[in-house]
Design an enzyme around this catalytic site. Structure first.
Site, short mmCIF file in Angstrom:
data_model
loop_
_atom_site.label_atom_id
_atom_site.label_comp_id
_atom_site.label_asym_id
_atom_site.label_seq_id
_atom_site.Cartn_x
_atom_site.Cartn_y
_atom_site.Cartn_z
N LEU A 293 165.36 68.39 -68.41
CA LEU A 293 164.29 67.92 -69.31
C LEU A 293 163.33 69.09 -69.66
CD1 LEU A 293 163.57 64.33 -68.38
CD2 LEU A 293 164.99 65.16 -70.51
N ASP B 70 155.38 56.06 -56.29
CA ASP B 70 154.64 57.12 -55.75
C ASP B 70 154.23 58.10 -57.07
OD1 ASP B 70 154.16 59.25 -54.32
OD2 ASP B 70 156.09 60.04 -53.77
#
Length: 286
Positions: free
Chosen positions: A94, A194
């Site tokens: 990406l 996280d």
């Protein structure tokens, strides 16, 4: 090694993929990161020692779980496997852009939408996974105060003690944590687990999150961690609050939830994180 990875990509996607170009990227502190391309396709590859395969498998499952929700974009998992001496995880590549205020607003809205889907009745996950390099237990429990106090704080405190860095009476701290959360009755939400700045990026289409350590827990734990090491910009919190306001008492619970991540950093890196953990424990447990 690269030929083996190319072959597995080819098998997974039913194409004839050959690597014509590869470049090392600045990754995190745990894995090596590479950008590979060929035949007009490009992929992001994470590499580590062969015995790290389980961590990549866990990351794959967390990414797929988040993708199923459709609330926040994550990189598509292409394949995970081993070569003779390496474990690897191949993801969609990406291209990232600079962060924008609008991007942070979108992320706040999307995280709130994820957290608002209370599809699970209990706290935990179908398997244990990892937070960084540390095993994260996820045995199902119906009581959040017990789950967090035992499987988050108690677990990290025990790991520290086993390495000779005891920071107090574990049983007492677990019980005090349970009491601090006793009157808080959250509904289980799927958490990223996280969620800090290093695991957030922005594409032309909007935000994307990486490296999850998913489980079903109190959504406040996700939001709390966004403010621990490098606080997210204010538009993120404003848009989250507009979609799914946080409950009363969040500010008091925030430090307790973040103690888990400080303890995890103390377990992995020692140094100032040990001092930070001791300071937080003093504030929380009298």
């Amino acid at each position: 090694m690269w030929q083996s990875i190319a072959e597995q990509i080819s098998t997974e996607l039913d194409i004839d993929f050959q690597i014509t170009d590869k470049a090392s990227l600045n990754g995190g502190s745990v894995n090596l990161a590479w950008h590979i391309q060929g035949q007009g396709r490009q992929f992001f590859v994470k590499l580590n020692q062969r015995e790290r395969l389980e961590q990549f498998e866990n990351e794959q499952w967390s990414l797929q779980k988040l993708a199923q929700q459709g609330a926040i974009r994550v990189p598509e998992v292409i394949c995970v496997g081993q070569t003779l001496d390496k474990a690897f995880l191949v993801l969609e590549f990406l291209p990232l852009q600079m962060e924008t205020e609008q991007g942070w607003q979108q992320l706040g809205e999307q995280l709130a939408a994820l957290h608002a889907r209370h599809e699970q009745a209990m706290f935990g996950f179908d398997w244990d996974n990892f937070i960084g390099l540390t095993v994260q237990p996820n045995q199902w429990q119906s009581n959040w105060s017990s789950f967090f106090s035992e499987q988050r704080l108690g677990w990290q405190l025990q790991l520290l003690a086993e390495q000779g860095f005891g920071v107090g009476n574990i049983d007492k701290m677990v019980e005090q944590s349970r009491q601090l959360l006793a009157h808080h009755k959250p509904l289980p939400s799927l958490l990223h687990g996280d969620l800090w700045r290093g695991n957030v990026g922005f594409t032309a289409e909007g935000p994307v999150v990486f490296d999850p350590a998913c489980y079903f827990g109190d959504r406040e734990a996700d939001v709390a961690f966004t403010g621990l090491f490098a606080r997210f910009p204010e538009p993120f919190y404003q848009s989250y609050q507009a979609v799914y306001p946080l409950h009363e008492g969040y500010q008091q619970r925030k430090s307790l939830y973040n103690l888990y991540h400080v303890l995890n950093h103390a377990n992995q890196f020692r140094g100032s994180y040990l001092l930070q953990a001791q300071e937080l424990i003093k504030q929380l447990f009298h």
